[in-house]
Design a protein around this motif. Sequence first.
Motif, PDB file in Angstrom:
ATOM      1  N   ALA A   1       4.232  -3.577 -14.513  1.00  0.00           N
ATOM      2  CA  ALA A   1       4.421  -2.587 -13.608  1.00  0.00           C
ATOM      3  C   ALA A   1       4.842  -1.345 -14.522  1.00  0.00           C
ATOM      4  CB  ALA A   1       5.607  -2.731 -12.828  1.00  0.00           C
ATOM      5  N   ILE A   2       4.013  -0.422 -14.430  1.00  0.00           N
ATOM      6  CA  ILE A   2       3.704   0.631 -15.362  1.00  0.00           C
ATOM      7  C   ILE A   2       4.402   2.056 -14.773  1.00  0.00           C
ATOM      8  CG2 ILE A   2       2.849   1.725 -17.160  1.00  0.00           C
ATOM      9  CD1 ILE A   2       0.938  -0.778 -17.240  1.00  0.00           C
ATOM     10  N   GLY A   3       5.652   2.360 -15.003  1.00  0.00           N
ATOM     11  CA  GLY A   3       6.014   3.641 -14.454  1.00  0.00           C
ATOM     12  C   GLY A   3       5.832   5.003 -15.150  1.00  0.00           C
ATOM     13  N   THR A   4       5.411   6.089 -14.583  1.00  0.00           N
ATOM     14  CA  THR A   4       5.505   7.324 -15.407  1.00  0.00           C
ATOM     15  C   THR A   4       5.856   8.296 -14.305  1.00  0.00           C
ATOM     16  OG1 THR A   4       3.177   7.556 -14.715  1.00  0.00           O
ATOM     17  CG2 THR A   4       3.556   6.579 -16.944  1.00  0.00           C
ATOM     18  N   VAL A   5       6.732   9.375 -15.130  1.00  0.00           N
ATOM     19  CA  VAL A   5       6.909  10.486 -14.459  1.00  0.00           C
ATOM     20  C   VAL A   5       5.813  11.487 -14.333  1.00  0.00           C
ATOM     21  CG1 VAL A   5       8.415  12.411 -14.364  1.00  0.00           C
ATOM     22  CG2 VAL A   5       9.411  10.210 -15.092  1.00  0.00           C
ATOM     23  N   LEU A   6       5.626  12.011 -13.104  1.00  0.00           N
ATOM     24  CA  LEU A   6       4.792  13.096 -12.694  1.00  0.00           C
ATOM     25  C   LEU A   6       5.352  14.419 -12.908  1.00  0.00           C
ATOM     26  CD1 LEU A   6       2.620  11.260 -10.045  1.00  0.00           C
ATOM     27  CD2 LEU A   6       2.045  11.413 -12.130  1.00  0.00           C
ATOM     28  N   ASN A   7       6.703  14.625 -12.349  1.00  0.00           N
ATOM     29  CA  ASN A   7       7.390  15.661 -12.131  1.00  0.00           C
ATOM     30  C   ASN A   7       8.700  15.441 -12.161  1.00  0.00           C
ATOM     31  OD1 ASN A   7       7.101  18.943 -12.286  1.00  0.00           O
ATOM     32  ND2 ASN A   7       7.903  18.523 -10.257  1.00  0.00           N
TER      33      ASN A   7
END
Length: 181
Positions: free
Chosen positions: A140-146
């Motif tokens: 599970a790869i989480g990234t911040v968009l804003n």
Amino acid sequence: MTETSNKSLTAGETPAATHRSRVFGWDDPAISAGAVPHHSGLDFLREILAGRLPAPPIAATLGFTLEEAEYGRAVFVLVPGEEHYNPIGSVHGGVYATLLDSAAGCAVQSVLPQGMGYTSIDLTLKFLRPITVGTGKVRAIGTVLNSGRRTALAQAELRDSDDRLLAHATSSCMLFPVPTR
């Protein structure tokens, strides 16, 4: 010749030959919670990765681990087992949701300054492929968009070892000051 039984099982009764069990333990969650106000979000996650702070009990319950943390990104891994199954023989959607919520939330945490915390406001999830024990390790790869002053938006992808997309989620998080304990 093998004899089979036509006996119906009553609620709560399982055939002895099919019963499985799992034992796990966890550390006091107050230890990590107490450390939140004293670290930046990324430093807090790195303390968990290094084993200096305990992982949350949900990680032990489901058997997943934090594998990577960097600014704006967090990765969790899980090797699915039968204990994750729903009644139709595949991994329960709640396991998908927990992994994706953890990845998106910790990605948000990784960008927070010391003294700030977050909580999920919502999680929108799309299931794309089934997961079984045959799927092998999933990430599970989480990234911040804003990230703003009061809210942050993150996404998370659940991928198998062949990098196939299994599920996708977006999460809005509320940001707030964490009181020192």
